[in-house]
Design an enzyme around this catalytic site. Structure first.
Site, PDB file in Angstrom:
ATOM      1  N   CYS A 191       0.925  -1.033   0.006  1.00 25.04           N
ATOM      2  CA  CYS A 191      -0.009  -0.086  -0.049  1.00 25.04           C
ATOM      3  C   CYS A 191       1.001   1.231  -0.050  1.00 25.04           C
ATOM      4  CB  CYS A 191      -0.788  -0.090   1.026  1.00 25.04           C
ATOM      5  SG  CYS A 191      -2.108   1.440   1.289  1.00 25.04           S
TER       6      CYS A 191
ATOM      7  N   CYS B 262       0.342   5.015   6.719  1.00 26.30           N
ATOM      8  CA  CYS B 262      -0.244   4.944   8.097  1.00 26.30           C
ATOM      9  C   CYS B 262       0.908   4.366   8.983  1.00 26.30           C
ATOM     10  CB  CYS B 262      -1.562   4.186   8.030  1.00 26.30           C
ATOM     11  SG  CYS B 262      -2.625   4.700   6.633  1.00 26.30           S
TER      12      CYS B 262
ATOM     13  N   CYS C 199       0.405   0.425  10.250  1.00 27.89           N
ATOM     14  CA  CYS C 199      -0.049  -0.674   9.320  1.00 27.89           C
ATOM     15  C   CYS C 199       1.072  -1.455   8.798  1.00 27.89           C
ATOM     16  CB  CYS C 199      -0.800   0.051   8.433  1.00 27.89           C
ATOM     17  SG  CYS C 199      -1.497  -1.089   7.284  1.00 27.89           S
TER      18      CYS C 199
ATOM     19  N   CYS D 208     -19.262   1.639   7.806  1.00 31.20           N
ATOM     20  CA  CYS D 208     -18.612   0.989   8.982  1.00 31.20           C
ATOM     21  C   CYS D 208     -17.204   1.805   9.288  1.00 31.20           C
ATOM     22  CB  CYS D 208     -18.193  -0.209   8.464  1.00 31.20           C
ATOM     23  SG  CYS D 208     -17.276  -1.344   9.701  1.00 31.20           S
TER      24      CYS D 208
ATOM     25  N   ARG E 256     -18.282  -2.701  17.629  1.00 36.07           N
ATOM     26  CA  ARG E 256     -17.800  -4.087  17.019  1.00 36.07           C
ATOM     27  C   ARG E 256     -16.328  -4.233  18.025  1.00 36.07           C
ATOM     28  NH1 ARG E 256     -17.218  -4.623  11.378  1.00 36.07           N
ATOM     29  NH2 ARG E 256     -19.020  -5.510  11.570  1.00 36.07           N
TER      30      ARG E 256
END
Length: 331
Positions: A68, A72, A75, A203, A276
C-alpha cells in the site's frame, strides 16, 4: 437514593436519542462517571436498541495484501516500512467465494473483504464488484474496504449490492497527523460522504493504543457521533503489535477499564450503532470481553486471522459466548 436514580434515568433517556451535536465536554463527563453509573447508562441504552444477549459475527479476508502506498504508521501493509509482509495480487473470485462460504459455515453473518490500496483502479473495482455479487448469492452480508472512493466508484459498489463500506477515521483530528501524512482526515470524511450518498451503510471506527491520549479517543467518538448520520457499525480496534512501523515506538496498550469506559461511552453517544470488538482481541481476557459486552459491544470478528494479525479461534469464542449466555451465529 430514589432521586439519584431518577436523575440517571432522565439522563439515560436523553442519551438514548440519536444526536449529532455532541461536544468533548459531554463525552468526558460520560467517560468519567463512576463506573457503575456509566455501565448502568450504557446497558440501559443498549437494551433500548438491541437484544442485550446477542452479538453479530463477521469475518474478514484480505483480498489484496501489502504494497500500500499510504504511510499509515500503524500498518503492516504499508510499502513505506519493512514489516515482512509481502505484496500480493488481488485474489481470484473463486477463492474469495470459497472463503466466504467457509466463513458462513463457521457462523459469520457478514463477510468483509479488504484490499491494501490508496484507491481502487477501475479494472480492480470491476473484479471487486463481481466478488460482491458472488458473495451476496451465498446469502451473507457484504462489506469492503478499498481505500478512498470517488462518488462514481461508490455508486458502482452500490449497484453491485454492497451492504457496508469500511473506512475508519483512526483517531482524533489532533492525533491523526502524527500517524499519517499521505492522506488527510478530510479525505476519509469525503469518502464516507460518497458512500452514504450512494446508499451504502457505513462502517467506521478507530484504533486505540497507538500512543494517543484519552482525550484523543473521546474526540474520535465525538467526530463519529457528529457525522450527519451515525455509522451503522463502529469497529473499535486495539493496535496489534507490528515490528518495523513508527507506532511501535509510541504504542501503549489501553488500561482494560479505560477500554470498557470508552466502549460504554460509544454506546451512549451512538445508541443505534453496532459497536464491534475488532482487532486486538487476542490481548483481551475472557473477563475483559465480558465487560465489553456489558458496556454495549455487540459484534466481533471470528476466524484465526484478521488481515495480517492473529485473532481468537472460533471454538474459544463459541465457548465464551456460551458461558455468557450470548447467542450468535456460532454453533
Amino acid at each position: 437514593m430514589v432521586a439519584g436514580v431518577g436523575v440517571q434515568q432522565d439522563d439515560r433517556s436523553k442519551s438514548a436519542r440519536a444526536r449529532s451535536d455532541w461536544d468533548i465536554t459531554e463525552a468526558r463527563e460520560l467517560y468519567t462517571l463512576p463506573f457503575s453509573d456509566l455501565m448502568f447508562q450504557a446497558q440501559s441504552v443498549h437494551r433500548d436498541n438491541f437484544d442485550p444477549n446477542r452479538v453479530e459475527t463477521a469475518s474478514l479476508l484480505s483480498i489484496k495484501t501489502g504494497g500500500c502506498p499510504e504511510d499509515c504508521g500503524y500498518c503492516s501493509q504499508s510499502a513505506h516500512y519493512d514489516t515482512g509482509v509481502k505484496a500480493t495480487r488481488l485474489m481470484k473470485q473463486i477463492d474469495v467465494v470459497a472463503a466466504a462460504q467457509r466463513a458462513k459455515d463457521a457462523g459469520a453473518t457478514r463477510f468483509c473483504m479488504a484490499a491494501a490500496w490508496r484507491t481502487p483502479k477501475d479494472r480492480d473495482l470491476d473484479q471487486v464488484c463481481d466478488m460482491i455479487r458472488a458473495v451476496k448469492r451465498l446469502g451473507i452480508e457484504t462489506c469492503v474496504t478499498l481505500g478512498m472512493l470517488t462518488p462514481k466508484q461508490a455508486a458502482r459498489l452500490a449497484d453491485a449490492g454492497l451492504d457496508f463500506y469500511n473506512h475508519n477515521v483512526d483517531s482524533s483530528s489532533e492525533f491523526y497527523g502524527k500517524i499519517i501524512s499521505t492522506r488527510t482526515l478530510q479525505d476519509r470524511i469525503d469518502t464516507l460522504e460518497h458512500v452514504r450518498r450512494a446508499g451504502i451503510k457505513v462502517c467506521c471506527g478507530g484504533i486505540l493504543g497507538m500512543g494517543e491520549h484519552v482525550e484523543d479517543r473521546l474526540a474520535m467518538l465525538v467526530l463519529l457521533a457528529n457525522l450527519p448520520s451515525h455509522p451503522e457499525s463502529v469497529p473499535i480496534n486495539l493496535w496489534s503489535e507490528v515490528k518495523g512501523v513508527p507506532v511501535s515506538e509510541t504504542a501503549e496498550r489501553p488500561d482494560p477499564i479505560a477500554l470498557v469506559r470508552l466502549l460504554a461511552t460509544a454506546r451512549i453517544m451512538m445508541p443505534k450503532s453496532v459497536v464491534r470488538l475488532s482487532a486486538g482481541r487476542q490481548y483481551m481476557t475472557d473477563e475483559l470481553q465480558a465487560l465489553c459486552f456489558l458496556a454495549g459491544a455487540n459484534s466481533l470478528f471470528i476466524g484465526d486471522v484478521l488481515l495480517t494479525t492473529t485473532n481468537p479461534q472460533r471454538d474459544h469464542d463459541a465457548h465464551l459466548l456460551h458461558r455468557l449466555g450470548i447467542t450468535s451465529g456460532l454453533a
